[in-house]
Design a protein around this motif. Structure first.
Motif, short mmCIF file in Angstrom:
data_model
loop_
_atom_site.label_atom_id
_atom_site.label_comp_id
_atom_site.label_asym_id
_atom_site.label_seq_id
_atom_site.Cartn_x
_atom_site.Cartn_y
_atom_site.Cartn_z
N PHE A 1 0.84 -1.19 0.00
CA PHE A 1 0.00 0.00 0.00
C PHE A 1 0.88 1.24 0.00
O PHE A 1 1.84 1.33 0.76
N ASP B 1 0.31 4.80 0.94
CA ASP B 1 -0.76 5.51 1.64
C ASP B 1 -0.67 7.02 1.48
O ASP B 1 0.30 7.65 1.88
N HIS C 1 -0.55 2.11 11.42
CA HIS C 1 -1.29 1.77 10.20
C HIS C 1 -0.41 0.92 9.27
O HIS C 1 -0.83 -0.14 8.79
N HIS D 1 -0.64 -3.07 8.03
CA HIS D 1 -0.60 -3.69 6.69
C HIS D 1 0.30 -4.93 6.69
O HIS D 1 -0.06 -5.97 6.13
N HIS E 1 -7.60 -1.66 4.22
CA HIS E 1 -8.12 -0.36 4.64
C HIS E 1 -9.55 -0.42 5.16
O HIS E 1 -10.39 -1.13 4.64
N TYR F 1 -10.18 5.49 2.83
CA TYR F 1 -9.85 5.72 4.24
C TYR F 1 -11.06 6.33 4.95
O TYR F 1 -11.40 7.49 4.69
ZN LIG Z 1 -2.83 2.02 4.27
#
Ligand SMILES: [Zn+2]
Length: 457
Positions: A64, A66, A255, A259, A265, A274
């Protein structure tokens, strides 16, 4: 922009490659204890289509990238130290644990990882990460442990906040560099492993792994227990992107670590990939821009998925800690005047029980406090006084918006001499669907103290 790029390329040959390589690296891997749960082709394909932050590296492995979505936060209280400043790089939340989340603030040389393997190729419509082998600076450009005291305090605060997110789990959140062997997993028989979180001010690292500005962090998915994923154990947090704010930085680190533990998410509720939360509450796997962030199972209205965060983390090799205090009177821990009891509420069914004795009739104060920084626990205190027919519940309603308040519990009063029973548990507030939260993620550290001249020492 990313969505349209995806859409253009999803029908192409890239997906076939994706499926091939993911199968080779995760699904079809040799049997190992605590194998990463199946990231099936279907799951990956759906993710690539539905979540624009899901990407593939040059080997077709899922990560990911982010975005940071939160508005810029205004000035908050100055960062708070939790230990002497000369211990900033030797903090441990559970020093004896065999799992580790290493928070690395002093810069890092990164070579031969998944982030370095890109060849400028495109997978799933985006450039794969192509980080040159080299040295990358740390928090605020750090290249050593010699930092101004304000930065040391910020590092301590970040560590304390991340430690609280992982308090119910058997994992050591640490700022002290572990040995390689404590992070990498040599095989199924190796029960010491973890991940390495690099906090960096480097825009080069951000651009090469994440594609440019607007990125708060990157991490591979589900690699934590995978003995075949030792080159994917570094996750990144780009501290300059979030104004070096300790609260936001801790949210990003938890966060991204989430993952690596298989979490996807928490989106929906009108907020895209999100979920931004409501009131004081938000999910760690959402955008994290709230004062009470917790692990979640998608109980809010319009949740994009109902992944049971706590169960998924356990499935990825990080178990809940054993309960530290008995649930009821039998085996309850003794609370004495002048002492502070410490504990962790480890599950939504955990209650931690304490007894105390009073020897005369006079004023008694019972104070239950949660973590001083970034608490996840909303406390419900139940008191059974000597001679009282009924138990009394202290559970002030937490604040509805802004900063989190009402998460603690305090009782003041008098009672006849005798033995008291005090139990602590996690609690929710209001409607978890729209204005509050349930007990599910209301887990974390507490202290309990009894004062009054009649409380026995
Ligand atoms: Zn994320």
């Amino acid at each position: 922009m990313w969505i349209s790029a995806w859409a253009r390329h999803l029908q192409g040959p890239f997906l076939a490659l994706t499926a091939c390589c993911l199968a080779a690296t995760t699904v079809g891997a040799a049997p190992v204890a605590a194998d990463p749960p199946d990231l099936s082709r279907d799951v990956v394909q759906r993710l690539l289509q539905s979540d624009p932050t899901a990407r593939l590296d040059a080997a077709g492995r899922l990560f990911f990238a982010d975005r940071h979505t939160a508005r810029l936060v205004g000035p908050e209280a100055p960062a708070r130290a939790v230990a002497p400043l000369n211990e900033t790089f030797s903090l441990h939340s559970r020093p004896r644990s065999k799992r580790v989340l290493y928070l690395d603030f002093d810069g890092e040389r990164v070579c031969n990882t998944g982030w370095n393997r890109g060849d400028g190729g495109i997978l799933g419509g985006l450039l794969t990460p192509t980080l040159p082998c080299g040295d990358y600076e740390g928090f605020k450009g750090a290249t050593s442990h010699r930092l101004p005291s304000a930065d040391l305090k910020a590092i301590q605060e970040v560590w304390a906040r991340v430690s609280e997110d992982f308090a119910p789990f058997d994992i050591d959140v640490t700022t002290q560099r572990p040995k390689h062997s404590a992070i990498e997993r040599a095989g199924s028989g190796d029960d010491r492993f973890g991940v390495h979180a690099v906090v960096t001010a480097s825009t080069r690292a951000r651009n090469a792994t994440c594609g440019g500005p607007g990125c708060a962090g990157v991490a591979y998915v589900g690699v934590f227990p995978d003995a075949h994923a030792n080159d994917q154990r570094i996750l990144w947090a780009f501290s300059e992107e979030i104004g070096n704010n300790p609260r936001r930085l801790a949210d990003v680190l938890s966060h991204e670590a989430g993952h690596t533990l298989g979490l996807l998410h928490d989106g929906g509720g009108g907020d895209g990939e999100y979920y931004g939360g409501h009131g004081i509450w938000g999910p760690i796997m959402g955008s994290g821009d709230r004062h009470l962030t917790q692990w979640s199972r998608g109980e809010y209205a319009g949740a994009s998925q109902r992944q049971d965060d706590l169960a998924v983390i356990a499935k990825h090799g990080v178990q809940r800690i054993r309960d530290d205090h008995a649930d009821g009177r039998r085996g309850a821990s003794r609370l004495k005047r002048g002492q502070t009891a410490h504990g962790v509420i480890t599950s939504s069914t955990d209650t931690d029980a304490f007894t105390l004795r009073t020897t005369c009739r006079s004023r008694v104060v019972l104070r239950a406090r949660n973590a001083a920084l970034g608490p996840n626990l909303d406390i419900r205190m139940t008191i059974r006084r000597p001679g009282a027919r009924r138990a009394q519940v202290i559970d002030p309603l937490s604040s509805a918006s802004g900063k989190a308040g009402g998460l603690d519990a305090t009782w003041r009063g008098k009672a006849r001499p005798g033995t008291w029973l005090v139990t602590l548990a996690g609690t929710g507030a209001r409607d978890p669907g729209s204005t509050g939260y349930s007990r599910y993620g209301s887990l974390g550290q507490f202290t309990l103290k009894a004062s009054g001249r009649c409380v026995r020492r």
